[in-house]
Scaffold this active site. Structure first.
Site, short mmCIF file in Angstrom:
data_model
loop_
_atom_site.label_atom_id
_atom_site.label_comp_id
_atom_site.label_asym_id
_atom_site.label_seq_id
_atom_site.Cartn_x
_atom_site.Cartn_y
_atom_site.Cartn_z
N CYS A 1 22.39 47.59 20.24
CA CYS A 1 21.29 47.31 19.30
C CYS A 1 20.26 48.44 19.32
CB CYS A 1 20.62 45.98 19.66
SG CYS A 1 20.24 45.79 21.42
N HIS B 1 13.10 44.15 20.50
CA HIS B 1 12.70 45.36 21.22
C HIS B 1 11.68 46.11 20.35
CE1 HIS B 1 16.37 45.00 23.68
NE2 HIS B 1 17.12 45.11 22.60
P1 NAD Z 1 26.81 36.22 24.80
O1 NAD Z 1 26.85 35.93 26.26
O2 NAD Z 1 25.76 35.63 23.97
O3 NAD Z 1 28.21 35.83 24.15
C1 NAD Z 1 29.43 36.18 24.75
C2 NAD Z 1 30.41 35.04 24.52
O4 NAD Z 1 31.68 35.42 25.03
C3 NAD Z 1 29.99 33.75 25.23
O5 NAD Z 1 30.18 32.67 24.34
C4 NAD Z 1 30.98 33.67 26.42
O6 NAD Z 1 31.26 32.33 26.78
C5 NAD Z 1 32.20 34.32 25.80
N1 NAD Z 1 33.18 34.83 26.76
C6 NAD Z 1 33.03 35.11 28.07
N2 NAD Z 1 34.20 35.57 28.59
C7 NAD Z 1 35.09 35.58 27.56
C8 NAD Z 1 36.45 35.95 27.46
N3 NAD Z 1 37.15 36.41 28.51
N4 NAD Z 1 37.06 35.83 26.26
C9 NAD Z 1 36.37 35.38 25.17
N5 NAD Z 1 35.08 35.01 25.23
C10 NAD Z 1 34.45 35.12 26.41
O7 NAD Z 1 26.82 37.82 24.68
P2 NAD Z 1 26.30 38.67 23.46
O8 NAD Z 1 24.83 38.84 23.60
O9 NAD Z 1 26.84 38.13 22.21
O10 NAD Z 1 26.94 40.08 23.81
C11 NAD Z 1 28.27 40.41 23.44
C12 NAD Z 1 28.40 41.91 23.42
O11 NAD Z 1 27.50 42.42 22.44
C13 NAD Z 1 28.06 42.64 24.73
O12 NAD Z 1 28.84 43.80 24.83
C14 NAD Z 1 26.60 43.02 24.51
O13 NAD Z 1 26.20 44.11 25.31
C15 NAD Z 1 26.63 43.36 23.05
N6 NAD Z 1 25.32 43.30 22.38
C16 NAD Z 1 24.46 42.28 22.65
C17 NAD Z 1 23.22 42.26 22.04
C18 NAD Z 1 22.20 41.21 22.35
O14 NAD Z 1 21.03 41.52 22.39
N7 NAD Z 1 22.56 39.97 22.56
C19 NAD Z 1 22.88 43.25 21.12
C20 NAD Z 1 23.82 44.23 20.79
C21 NAD Z 1 25.04 44.25 21.45
#
Ligand code: NAD
Length: 332
Positions: A140, A219
């Site tokens: 992000c 942020h």
């Molecule tokens: P999150 O924890 O909200 O969601 C992740 C989901 O994946 C959860 O529902 C979890 O139960 C599930 N999960 C866990 N292990 C798994 C597996 N083996 N197979 C399938 N599903 C599984 O996380 P998020 O915030 O959505 O982040 C996801 C990615 O996006 C990460 O790489 C993060 O760095 C990136 N990201 C997050 C944000 C943010 O601010 N939330 C912003 C940009 C990028």
């Protein structure tokens, strides 16, 4: 019609699934979850075929009264492109599974850049990613930096970039995250990983520093860029960028909380701010150096980028067409 699977249906995954569903040229063939919680129930109610992300835990869904269509391997059989939105590090573990199923993969910014063939940002390097087998949509914060730095470099050329990132402690639903009543230099070393991450997409001299603060909504970046452009030229360039939006003095918005409120009032789903939100009044040029403040909605700014990444991998549209379609369907 590109068949898209979403593996990991949390903060990013559920937003990406909803955005895919809005497109005419792609469809959600399934979403995979590890546990049968409210998000799993909502996925089914939204009409997304639900798959168990972990084969051994498939029975838990039946016990919770949630119908699943199969396991993650069956989902991948139906997909041309998978968006991996699992927690940081899990995407890298999943990479070989995607290879085995011969499905193109989009990873997220929590993964190291070597997880995919290329790092991706629609404005900066869409063309380089067309037809690739895999890309990583940068984080992000990195997305927010690239959306400003790439057009400035393109139109005016830029010198040294210095950026201070004031980072939210956690997402609103992450009750276990912090800090609480504290401010953390994060990392305490310089640079933070964001500068090197920007350079996985764009060649620029940049140093970033980061702080974590007890906030959840967005942020904020304080950006300083050496440039020969005037304030007016900078504003003209950024006004030409569809994913940069100016916060106007007459909006009366002086905080990230008010930006979120404005998005909710505008009817944005989940109050999402997909664009960089740049305070117009902050844009200043002094002695060849640009300063500006921008707010970045961590939960949603990468969502349009994921949609464009699908088209880049599938080779179904050039950048301008994809960005225009994505923007129109989301309401950017
Ligand atoms: P999150 O924890 O909200 O969601 C992740 C989901 O994946 C959860 O529902 C979890 O139960 C599930 N999960 C866990 N292990 C798994 C597996 N083996 N197979 C399938 N599903 C599984 O996380 P998020 O915030 O959505 O982040 C996801 C990615 O996006 C990460 O790489 C993060 O760095 C990136 N990201 C997050 C944000 C943010 O601010 N939330 C912003 C940009 C990028």
């Amino acid at each position: 019609m590109v068949d898209v699977a979403v593996n990991g249906y949390g903060t990013i995954g559920k937003r990406v699934a909803d955005a895919v569903a809005l497109q005419d040229d792609m469809q959600v063939v399934g979403v995979a979850k590890t546990k049968p919680n409210f998000e799993a129930r909502n996925a089914v109610e939204n009409g997304y075929p639900l798959y168990a992300a972990v084969e051994e835990r498939a029975d838990e869904f039946a016990e919770a009264g949630i119908e699943i269509a199969g396991d993650v391997n069956e989902m991948l059989e139906r997909a041309e492109v998978v968006v991996d939105a699992t927690p940081s590090g899990v995407g890298a573990q999943n990479a070989s599974m995607y290879d085995d199923h011969d499905v193109k993969a989009i990873f997220q910014g929590g993964e190291d850049d070597d997880v995919a063939e290329r790092s991706f940002n629609a404005a900066a390097n869409y063309g380089d990613c067309v037809g690739a087998e895999s890309v990583r949509v940068v984080s992000c914060n990195t997305t927010g930096l690239l959306r400003v730095l790439h057009p400035l470099e393109r139109d005016h050329g830029i010198g040294k970039v210095r950026a201070t990132l004031v980072r939210r402690g956690g997402d609103p639903a992450q009750h276990g995250r912090g800090p609480i009543n504290d401010i953390l230099p994060n990392p305490v070393t310089i640079p933070s990983h964001h500068g090197p991450d920007v350079r996985t997409v764009m060649d620029v001299d940049i140093t970033t520093t980061g702080f974590k603060v007890p906030a959840t909504l967005m942020h904020v970046h304080s950006l300083n860029v050496e440039t020969t452009a005037s304030r007016e030229e900078v504003i003209e360039t950024l006004e030409g960028e569809s994913r940069v939006r100016f916060v106007e003095p007459e909006d009366g918005v002086s905080s990230t909380a008010e930006i979120k409120e404005m998005m909710l009032d505008e009817g944005r789903p989940r109050g999402d701010a997909w664009e960089n939100m740049v305070w117009r009044e902050s844009v200043s040029v002094e002695d060849g150096e640009l300063y500006l403040f921008q707010a970045i909605h961590q939960e949603s700014d990468v969502v349009p980028e994921n949609i464009d990444a699908v088209r880049a991998l599938a080779g179904t549209a050039d950048r301008d067409e994809s960005v225009r379609t994505t923007n129109e369907t989301l309401g950017i």
